[in-house]
Write an enzyme that holds these catalytic residues in place. Structure first.
Site, PDB file in Angstrom:
ATOM      1  CE  LYS A  43      -4.046   2.022   2.251  1.00 59.52           C
ATOM      2  NZ  LYS A  43      -3.673   3.397   2.039  1.00 59.52           N
ATOM      3  CB  CYS A  51      32.214  16.619  30.500  1.00 67.66           C
ATOM      4  SG  CYS A  51      30.425  16.397  30.514  1.00 67.66           S
TER       5      CYS A  51
END
Ligand code: IVH
Length: 688
Positions: free
Chosen positions: A122, A444
């Site tokens: 489809k 970090c």
């Protein structure tokens, strides 16, 4: 909504559906996901079924919606363009229910043979009727309301795939019906260009939400010159009016005949028997849905025999012989509760949408990426909005847009933090202000964790047992600060972690020991140098053969490497100019990390007995995964390519090998199975 009477709820639903249908069909700019429209539609259908007295002739459930846009000439369809019934369930029951209805209507008893079906994709685009007279394209029209559509002939003529003449047929009239759609790659490229135009200040340009709307927008573009710039494609799936042509007796035969006339017909279709055939087709297509080059939203089943189709006939807006079976929607709407910031391996800050959990693309999603500040602003997303979330296949869920509504209260625009939310380092803006990055580097913890996970991943050092839960704890507790620290871990460090028994700790330690023996390319990739992906790492490893010459390479020396440009070269230079990165490499070597090829052999000479040989892999091998087979071939110097040509040296075929195997036979290229491949690798290794 529960306080409403069925009658007023039905009125409300009709008004909403009408407004949404207008946005979708007329403006080509839907405001809500399809799944939401389907939900409203089904609610209205249910009310009307329970209270037939509430049914109105103009209810959206009773007619095909769509209006002729001003500026287009209306076209009356000789044969109405209908829609088909849609089954939206995720279970295969949709197929079973359809087959049962068909059998009941045809009055087949239990012992009767299975019904034959044509099963197709489809396509998610725009329905078009192509009218051919004496084999020439004379008119193209949209569906409109099913009775009257819009004349879009000039725009359709710009689609190269749509033949201006049918091959070998001169019938008085053949109307070919099908879907105009846009391939995903074409859609992305087009949106990219649109974004550039908007950035350059173009006022009347916009980006499109998805390929379907882009296709619909292009077809219904009043200026054919603009339509011509939008790359459209077409697949046929049926017929309209026919005069003077003997229509084949089956639907599959019809599609074959159209293909023979030069009309594009998709090849992912099958003739199957009974409900089980439909269920198998549904599953097969579901597995490859994301790999298709275009969007589909389901599959369509049609009774194959025309005589049977005629016996079954139609109900109001739908034929009884066809049904669409949709897949779980890949877009849903939900509430945006908040926006978090995630810090990535290279420090990039990504805004992440915190959502009211929603079931989309087959799973429940509560986080979705918003990419960057630029995208977030472009989509006008604010906390408290109802947003559209998309999750397609394995791609991470993303927020694609906002459902327009009046905001109940003032909501300030979202701002990126000035300091990293994890380590407090300054945030810097990059790339014309689009990206934000934490400047903390390996200071970090977020970056450190990501760097470790990258180093440990399967394509890098492949450290078995080192997942994010453990990395989080190791970094948070300060036990592991740098990559080499990983190899200093002992049983005591590990058993001290949350939910870590002695057995798992032992396993992780063996995983670490095993990972020490790696390849130079994996090691390089694992270091996480910016812009050095797997392929570049392989190129660098091959070129330099050893670590020290690479660490000391000048820009010019780096630029001499295959496929290395100035950005990559500079990034590698910058990485190795930093003393702490050189320390990491040296400490890893001291910790016992070694690699086989390259390093240590004379002048970095690598033994590559299969150098210059090209392989193509197809089908499923009994024991090796694709990645394994590829890696073994590449380690021996061979190349793995995606398509078979005269230059292919070997095709390695497993079970369910497809067209590549056929091509290999056609071109007379040698075909190996897994045993033969392993034998070849072993023989060249021994002979080398
Ligand atoms: S058959 C009378 N086959 O989906 C039956 N439709 O409501 C006509 N579509 O608007 C439709 N792929 O535009 C059919 N393989 C396919 C299709 C297909 C997409 C569209 C079509 C129609 C809608 C169904």
């Amino acid at each position: 909504m529960n306080e409403l009477t069925p009658s007023s709820r039905a009125d409300e639903l009709r008004a909403q559906l009408q407004a949404q249908a207008h946005a979708y069909y007329v403006l080509d700019a839907p405001q809500v996901p399809d799944a939401e429209y389907d939900r409203l539609f089904q609610e209205l259908q249910a009310i009307e079924a329970a209270h037939p007295e509430l049914l109105t002739v103009d209810s959206p459930t009773q007619r095909v919606i769509g209006q002729v846009l001003a500026g287009f000439t209306p076209v009356h369809h000789t044969v109405p363009m209908l829609s088909i019934r849609t089954e939206t369930d995720t279970e295969p029951t949709g197929a079973v229910a359809f087959d049962m209805r068909v059998r009941r209507e045809l009055e087949l008893d239990e012992g009767a043979a299975p019904v034959e079906y044509s099963a197709e994709l489809k396509f998610d685009g725009l329905a078009i009727n192509l009218r051919y007279e004496r084999g020439r394209l004379v008119q193209a029209a949209t569906r409109g309301d099913g009775e009257t559509g819009e004349d879009v002939t000039q725009n359709i003529r710009t689609i190269a795939e749509v033949p201006a003449r049918l091959k070998g047929v001169a019938a008085a009239v053949i109307e070919v019906r099908g879907e105009v759609y846009m391939r995903r790659d074409a859609f992305n490229a087009m949106n990219e260009r649109q974004r550039e135009l908007i950035d350059q200040g173009a006022k009347n340009e916009k980006t499109f939400v998805n390929p379907r709307n882009a296709a619909a927008g292009a077809v219904r573009q009043l200026d054919p010159a603009i339509a011509a710039k939008r790359p459209l494609s077409f697949f046929a799936y049926g017929l309209g009016d026919v005069q003077g042509w003997a229509v084949p007796a089956t639907h599959s035969g019809l599609l074959d005949a159209l293909a023979a006339m030069g009309v594009p017909v998709n090849t992912d279709r099958a003739v199957v028997q009974g409900a089980s055939g439909l269920v198998a087709f549904h599953a097969e297509v579901a597995a490859k849905r994301d790999a298709l080059p275009f969007d589909i939203d389901g599959v369509v089943y049609k009774v194959n025999g025309r005589a049977l189709q005629q016996r079954l006939g139609f109900v109001t807006r739908e034929p009884r012989w066809a049904v669409a079976h949709k897949y779980p929607a890949q877009e849903q709407m939900t509430l945006l509760r908040g926006i978090d910031i995630q810090v990535g391996r290279t420090g990039k800050l990504t805004p992440v949408a915190k959502l009211a959990p929603v079931f989309v693309g087959g799973t429940t999603v509560s986080n979705a990426t918003l990419h960057n500040l630029f995208e977030l602003r472009r989509k006008r997303v604010r906390i408290g909005d109802t947003v559209i979330v998309r999750r397609a296949g394995d791609v991470i869920p993303e927020v694609v847009g906002v459902v327009p509504a009046v905001r109940a209260r003032y909501v300030p625009n979202f701002r990126m933090p000035r300091a990293c939310p994890v380590c407090g380092s300054a945030v810097v803006r990059e790339r014309d202000g689009m990206d934000h990055r934490c400047s903390g580097g390996l200071f970090c913890p977020a970056q450190r964790k990501q760097a470790m996970l990258h180093f440990a991943q399967r394509r890098a050092l492949d450290i078995e047992g080192l997942g994010d839960r453990i990395v989080d704890q190791l970094v948070d507790a300060g036990v592991v600060r740098t990559l080499p620290d990983l190899f200093k871990l002992g049983l005591a460090n590990l058993t001290a972690l949350d939910r870590m028994g002695e057995k798992s700790a032992q396993n992780l330690l063996s995983g670490l020991t095993a990972a020490k023996q790696t390849t130079f390319a994996r090691f390089l990739y694992g270091l996480g140098i910016r812009h050095v992906g797997e392929t570049t790492a392989k190129d660098l490893a091959k070129h330099f053969g050893a670590m020290d010459p690479l660490m000391d390479a000048t820009l010019d020396q780096l630029l001499a490497v295959n496929d290395v440009g100035p950005v990559v070269a500079q990034s590698v230079r910058t990485f190795f100019e930093q003393a702490h990165n050189r320390d990491v490499v040296n400490d890893l070597r001291k910790a016992g990390v070694t690699w086989t090829e390259g390093e240590g052999s004379a002048a970095g000479q690598v033994l590559q007995p299969l150098a210059g040989k090209t392989f193509v892999l197809t089908g499923t091998l009994p024991t090796l995964t694709r990645d394994d087979a590829k890696e073994r071939i590449e380690t021996a110097g061979g190349k793995v390519s995606g398509s078979v040509s005269k230059k292919t040296d070997y095709v390695v075929a497993g079970s369910e090998a497809g067209s590549k195997l056929d091509k290999a036979r056609e071109l007379g290229r040698p075909v190996l199975d897994e045993v033969a491949l392993l034998a070849l690798l072993a023989s060249v290794a021994a002979g080398a």
